[in-house]
Design an enzyme around this catalytic site. Structure first.
Site, PDB file in Angstrom:
ATOM      1  N   PHE A  80      30.718  36.248  22.387  1.00  0.00           N
ATOM      2  CA  PHE A  80      31.451  36.462  23.641  1.00  0.00           C
ATOM      3  C   PHE A  80      32.714  37.296  23.420  1.00  0.00           C
ATOM      4  CE2 PHE A  80      29.658  32.094  24.058  1.00  0.00           C
ATOM      5  CZ  PHE A  80      28.937  32.234  25.226  1.00  0.00           C
ATOM      6  N   LYS A  84      37.950  42.373  28.413  1.00  0.00           N
ATOM      7  CA  LYS A  84      37.028  42.522  29.547  1.00  0.00           C
ATOM      8  C   LYS A  84      37.634  43.043  30.846  1.00  0.00           C
ATOM      9  CE  LYS A  84      37.671  37.972  31.509  1.00  0.00           C
ATOM     10  NZ  LYS A  84      37.119  36.869  32.266  1.00  0.00           N
ATOM     11  N   SER A 124      26.621  43.104  30.312  1.00  0.00           N
ATOM     12  CA  SER A 124      27.043  43.044  31.716  1.00  0.00           C
ATOM     13  C   SER A 124      26.150  43.914  32.586  1.00  0.00           C
ATOM     14  CB  SER A 124      28.487  43.565  31.798  1.00  0.00           C
ATOM     15  OG  SER A 124      28.841  43.825  33.124  1.00  0.00           O
ATOM     16  N   TYR A 149      35.560  49.799  29.237  1.00  0.00           N
ATOM     17  CA  TYR A 149      35.007  48.443  29.060  1.00  0.00           C
ATOM     18  C   TYR A 149      33.476  48.483  29.155  1.00  0.00           C
ATOM     19  CZ  TYR A 149      33.130  43.947  30.467  1.00  0.00           C
ATOM     20  OH  TYR A 149      32.329  42.833  30.572  1.00  0.00           O
ATOM     21  N   LYS A 153      30.131  47.898  26.291  1.00  0.00           N
ATOM     22  CA  LYS A 153      28.949  47.023  26.431  1.00  0.00           C
ATOM     23  C   LYS A 153      27.671  47.830  26.197  1.00  0.00           C
ATOM     24  CE  LYS A 153      31.014  43.210  27.247  1.00  0.00           C
ATOM     25  NZ  LYS A 153      31.106  42.269  26.140  1.00  0.00           N
ATOM     26  N   PHE A 178      25.425  39.014  35.587  1.00  0.00           N
ATOM     27  CA  PHE A 178      25.833  39.600  36.862  1.00  0.00           C
ATOM     28  C   PHE A 178      27.262  39.109  37.157  1.00  0.00           C
ATOM     29  CE2 PHE A 178      22.708  42.605  38.347  1.00  0.00           C
ATOM     30  CZ  PHE A 178      21.927  42.609  37.204  1.00  0.00           C
TER      31      PHE A 178
HETATM   32  P1  NAD Z   1      37.319  35.660  28.310  1.00  0.00           P
HETATM   33  O1  NAD Z   1      38.379  36.682  28.137  1.00  0.00           O
HETATM   34  O2  NAD Z   1      37.661  34.417  29.047  1.00  0.00           O
HETATM   35  O3  NAD Z   1      36.715  35.261  26.890  1.00  0.00           O
HETATM   36  C1  NAD Z   1      36.649  36.181  25.819  1.00  0.00           C
HETATM   37  C2  NAD Z   1      37.308  35.519  24.633  1.00  0.00           C
HETATM   38  O4  NAD Z   1      37.268  36.411  23.519  1.00  0.00           O
HETATM   39  C3  NAD Z   1      38.783  35.162  24.876  1.00  0.00           C
HETATM   40  O5  NAD Z   1      38.976  33.789  24.608  1.00  0.00           O
HETATM   41  C4  NAD Z   1      39.543  36.055  23.891  1.00  0.00           C
HETATM   42  O6  NAD Z   1      40.715  35.423  23.416  1.00  0.00           O
HETATM   43  C5  NAD Z   1      38.509  36.280  22.810  1.00  0.00           C
HETATM   44  N1  NAD Z   1      38.687  37.520  22.045  1.00  0.00           N
HETATM   45  C6  NAD Z   1      38.881  38.775  22.500  1.00  0.00           C
HETATM   46  N2  NAD Z   1      38.981  39.632  21.468  1.00  0.00           N
HETATM   47  C7  NAD Z   1      38.835  38.902  20.326  1.00  0.00           C
HETATM   48  C8  NAD Z   1      38.852  39.225  18.940  1.00  0.00           C
HETATM   49  N3  NAD Z   1      39.076  40.463  18.510  1.00  0.00           N
HETATM   50  N4  NAD Z   1      38.668  38.223  18.059  1.00  0.00           N
HETATM   51  C9  NAD Z   1      38.464  36.936  18.469  1.00  0.00           C
HETATM   52  N5  NAD Z   1      38.451  36.575  19.769  1.00  0.00           N
HETATM   53  C10 NAD Z   1      38.633  37.563  20.684  1.00  0.00           C
HETATM   54  O7  NAD Z   1      36.058  36.371  28.992  1.00  0.00           O
HETATM   55  P2  NAD Z   1      34.727  35.744  29.580  1.00  0.00           P
HETATM   56  O8  NAD Z   1      34.750  35.960  31.038  1.00  0.00           O
HETATM   57  O9  NAD Z   1      34.501  34.384  29.027  1.00  0.00           O
HETATM   58  O10 NAD Z   1      33.672  36.758  28.977  1.00  0.00           O
HETATM   59  C11 NAD Z   1      32.971  36.518  27.777  1.00  0.00           C
HETATM   60  C12 NAD Z   1      32.157  37.736  27.431  1.00  0.00           C
HETATM   61  O11 NAD Z   1      31.269  38.032  28.508  1.00  0.00           O
HETATM   62  C13 NAD Z   1      32.977  39.006  27.217  1.00  0.00           C
HETATM   63  O12 NAD Z   1      32.397  39.751  26.187  1.00  0.00           O
HETATM   64  C14 NAD Z   1      32.855  39.722  28.540  1.00  0.00           C
HETATM   65  O13 NAD Z   1      33.030  41.105  28.402  1.00  0.00           O
HETATM   66  C15 NAD Z   1      31.434  39.374  28.935  1.00  0.00           C
HETATM   67  N6  NAD Z   1      31.201  39.456  30.375  1.00  0.00           N
HETATM   68  C16 NAD Z   1      32.008  38.768  31.233  1.00  0.00           C
HETATM   69  C17 NAD Z   1      31.809  38.864  32.606  1.00  0.00           C
HETATM   70  C18 NAD Z   1      32.712  38.134  33.565  1.00  0.00           C
HETATM   71  O14 NAD Z   1      32.696  38.442  34.753  1.00  0.00           O
HETATM   72  N7  NAD Z   1      33.491  37.152  33.144  1.00  0.00           N
HETATM   73  C19 NAD Z   1      30.762  39.652  33.102  1.00  0.00           C
HETATM   74  C20 NAD Z   1      29.934  40.326  32.194  1.00  0.00           C
HETATM   75  C21 NAD Z   1      30.169  40.210  30.828  1.00  0.00           C
HETATM   76  C1  UD1 Z   2      33.613  43.850  38.058  1.00  0.00           C
HETATM   77  C2  UD1 Z   2      33.576  45.063  37.172  1.00  0.00           C
HETATM   78  C3  UD1 Z   2      32.435  44.897  36.162  1.00  0.00           C
HETATM   79  C4  UD1 Z   2      32.592  43.589  35.408  1.00  0.00           C
HETATM   80  C5  UD1 Z   2      32.653  42.440  36.413  1.00  0.00           C
HETATM   81  C6  UD1 Z   2      32.861  41.116  35.758  1.00  0.00           C
HETATM   82  C7  UD1 Z   2      34.462  46.974  38.434  1.00  0.00           C
HETATM   83  C8  UD1 Z   2      34.125  48.280  39.107  1.00  0.00           C
HETATM   84  N1  UD1 Z   2      33.405  46.285  37.935  1.00  0.00           N
HETATM   85  O1  UD1 Z   2      32.400  43.782  38.799  1.00  0.00           O
HETATM   86  O2  UD1 Z   2      32.450  45.972  35.258  1.00  0.00           O
HETATM   87  O3  UD1 Z   2      31.493  43.384  34.527  1.00  0.00           O
HETATM   88  O4  UD1 Z   2      33.739  42.672  37.320  1.00  0.00           O
HETATM   89  O5  UD1 Z   2      34.153  40.986  35.256  1.00  0.00           O
HETATM   90  O6  UD1 Z   2      35.616  46.599  38.324  1.00  0.00           O
HETATM   91  N2  UD1 Z   2      36.477  42.674  45.872  1.00  0.00           N
HETATM   92  C9  UD1 Z   2      37.292  42.691  46.967  1.00  0.00           C
HETATM   93  N3  UD1 Z   2      38.592  42.303  46.814  1.00  0.00           N
HETATM   94  C10 UD1 Z   2      39.100  41.876  45.614  1.00  0.00           C
HETATM   95  C11 UD1 Z   2      38.251  41.862  44.502  1.00  0.00           C
HETATM   96  C12 UD1 Z   2      36.941  42.280  44.657  1.00  0.00           C
HETATM   97  O7  UD1 Z   2      36.873  43.067  48.075  1.00  0.00           O
HETATM   98  O8  UD1 Z   2      40.296  41.557  45.545  1.00  0.00           O
HETATM   99  C13 UD1 Z   2      35.051  43.062  46.041  1.00  0.00           C
HETATM  100  C14 UD1 Z   2      34.624  44.244  45.201  1.00  0.00           C
HETATM  101  O9  UD1 Z   2      34.873  45.449  45.852  1.00  0.00           O
HETATM  102  C15 UD1 Z   2      33.125  43.933  45.012  1.00  0.00           C
HETATM  103  C16 UD1 Z   2      33.075  42.409  44.999  1.00  0.00           C
HETATM  104  O10 UD1 Z   2      34.274  41.968  45.635  1.00  0.00           O
HETATM  105  O11 UD1 Z   2      32.391  44.388  46.125  1.00  0.00           O
HETATM  106  C17 UD1 Z   2      33.020  41.806  43.592  1.00  0.00           C
HETATM  107  O12 UD1 Z   2      34.099  42.354  42.835  1.00  0.00           O
HETATM  108  P1  UD1 Z   2      34.459  41.826  41.360  1.00  0.00           P
HETATM  109  O13 UD1 Z   2      34.552  40.361  41.374  1.00  0.00           O
HETATM  110  O14 UD1 Z   2      35.627  42.603  40.885  1.00  0.00           O
HETATM  111  O15 UD1 Z   2      33.158  42.177  40.519  1.00  0.00           O
HETATM  112  P2  UD1 Z   2      32.415  43.601  40.327  1.00  0.00           P
HETATM  113  O16 UD1 Z   2      33.178  44.707  40.926  1.00  0.00           O
HETATM  114  O17 UD1 Z   2      31.009  43.428  40.767  1.00  0.00           O
END
Ligand code: NAD
Ligand code: UD1
Length: 338
Positions: A80, A84, A124, A149, A153, A178
């Site tokens: 993870f 991000k 992602s 970012y 990925k 998603f």
């Molecule tokens: P998060 O930031 O809560 O968790 C990521 C963790 O990685 C954090 O605790 C951070 O301290 C740690 N970290 C970052 N760089 C590091 C390093 N160099 N060494 C050790 N630890 C490190 O994010 P999350 O929402 O839990 O996401 C987890 C993973 O899923 C990430 O790779 C993120 O890009 C991916 N992802 C998240 C979402 C989302 O919407 N949350 C969507 C798609 C993919």
């Molecule tokens: C975003 C990131 C995506 C990342 C994902 C999870 C962008 C362009 N994409 O996805 O790369 O993997 O987050 O972290 O940033 N919205 C509002 N008002 C707000 C916030 C969001 O209207 O204050 C809308 C957005 O326009 C979108 C939807 O809500 O239509 C979801 O937005 P968000 O939660 O940021 O996710 P993504 O944009 O899908």
């Protein structure tokens, strides 16, 4: 299985470790705590009723990682760890490439030196760019990522596939998440963004709790049922379970396996706001704003492959996600601050 969770103190990692424990696996967490709190691990320990082995190590620290691999014989790693924040990645591309790419290179090298060649990688839906197929299947070609970012990925997916091609002993599972929202039903764990939230649900909950005045809805002129953007929101507990189910692909030695992890149902921004208000009985004032650059109109998946091959499908619906997100926010108005 004994599993290393890099980034395991974060939002998705902390929920996954609970689901791994429930399924009888042994999780060890490694995190540099750059974007997370030790309190998340304390809360996770309360939920599972035992301590979680934890190492505060950066994945770029080869020596630190080596010590962890010398202390444990891991069957697999769920990776993870990474930065991000989309907007921040545009401002600090080098930091993002350095952390996410270099960190993964060091991790993969230390893993293979210790004979651990099974990895589940957090990817992602962003890798699809503006998707060619809706609902998105895994056959949908990857698209153009508009930010560093997303590029990390997409690049790391390619790196992992090449590593497996060169050495078929590797098993690589790529999970394309998603839109993860929701929180642990206990309200003890949840999303804890720094500063002004970029993502929709944390913004909604902060408006509901009174920390922000109103939600800005980014665009109401998209070609969707109500003009606002449509996404595939998935409960973080379901996402955690998807990682447990993915261990099956490793046991079956599938080589490379890529799965979409979503519910398969798209909801618009206003659908989510309305569901949140209805379920929680709180007000969420909003104003329509211009479109946000880089956003696509519609993004939701066909999750059939994960169901067929892993036996996984989402259990929670949008109302559960809204209820649990609010439960977390109202119990922890300032996140993990004690
Ligand atoms: P998060 O930031 O809560 O968790 C990521 C963790 O990685 C954090 O605790 C951070 O301290 C740690 N970290 C970052 N760089 C590091 C390093 N160099 N060494 C050790 N630890 C490190 O994010 P999350 O929402 O839990 O996401 C987890 C993973 O899923 C990430 O790779 C993120 O890009 C991916 N992802 C998240 C979402 C989302 O919407 N949350 C969507 C798609 C993919
Ligand atoms: C975003 C990131 C995506 C990342 C994902 C999870 C962008 C362009 N994409 O996805 O790369 O993997 O987050 O972290 O940033 N919205 C509002 N008002 C707000 C916030 C969001 O209207 O204050 C809308 C957005 O326009 C979108 C939807 O809500 O239509 C979801 O937005 P968000 O939660 O940021 O996710 P993504 O944009 O899908």
């Amino acid at each position: 299985m004994k599993i290393l969770l890099t980034g395991g103190a974060g939002f998705i990692g902390s929920h996954t470790l609970i689901e791994l424990d429930k399924a009888g696996h042994e999780a060890v967490v490694l995190d540099n705590l750059y974007n997370s709190s030790p309190l998340a691990l304390k809360r996770a320990a309360e939920i599972i009723g035992k301590e979680v082995p934890f190492y505060q190590v950066d994945i770029r620290d080869r020596e630190g990682l080596t010590k962890v691999f010398e202390a444990h014989q891991f069957d697999a790693c769920i990776h993870f760890a990474g930065l991000k924040a989309v907007g921040e990645s545009v401002e600090k591309p080098l930091e993002y490439y350095e952390n996410n790419l270099n960190g993964t290179f060091v991790l993969l090298d230390v893993m293979r030196k210790h004979g651990c060649k099974n990895i589940i990688f957090s990817s992602s839906a962003t890798v699809y760019g503006d998707p060619e197929i809706i609902p998105i299947t895994e056959e949908c070609p990857k698209g153009i990522c508009t930010n560093p970012y997303g590029k990390t990925k997409s690049m790391l997916e390619d790196v992992l596939i090449d590593v497996q091609k060169a050495d078929p002993e590797w098993n690589v599972v790529v999970l394309r998440y998603f839109n993860p929202i929701g929180a642990h039903p206990s309200g003890k764990l949840g999303d804890n963004p720094n500063g002004i939230p970029n993502n929709l649900m944390p913004y909604i909950t902060q408006v509901a709790v009174g920390k922000r005045k109103e939600l800005g809805v980014f665009g109401a002129d998209y070609d969707t049922h109500d003009g606002t953007g449509v996404r595939d929101y998935i409960h973080v507990v379901d996402l955690g379970r998807a990682h447990v189910a993915s261990l099956k692909a490793i046991e079956q030695k599938k080589g490379v396996a890529i799965y979409n992890i979503g519910t398969g149902t798209g909801y618009s921004v206003l659908d989510v706001v309305k569901a949140f208000v209805r379920v929680n009985g709180v007000d969420v004032p909003y104003v329509i704003k211009p479109r946000r650059s880089g956003d696509v109109a519609v993004n939701y998946c066909n999750p059939a492959k994960a169901k067929m091959e892993l036996g996984w499908e989402a259990q929670y619906g949008i109302e559960d996600m809204c209820r649990d997100s609010w439960n977390w926010q109202k119990q922890n108005p300032n996140g993990f601050e004690e």
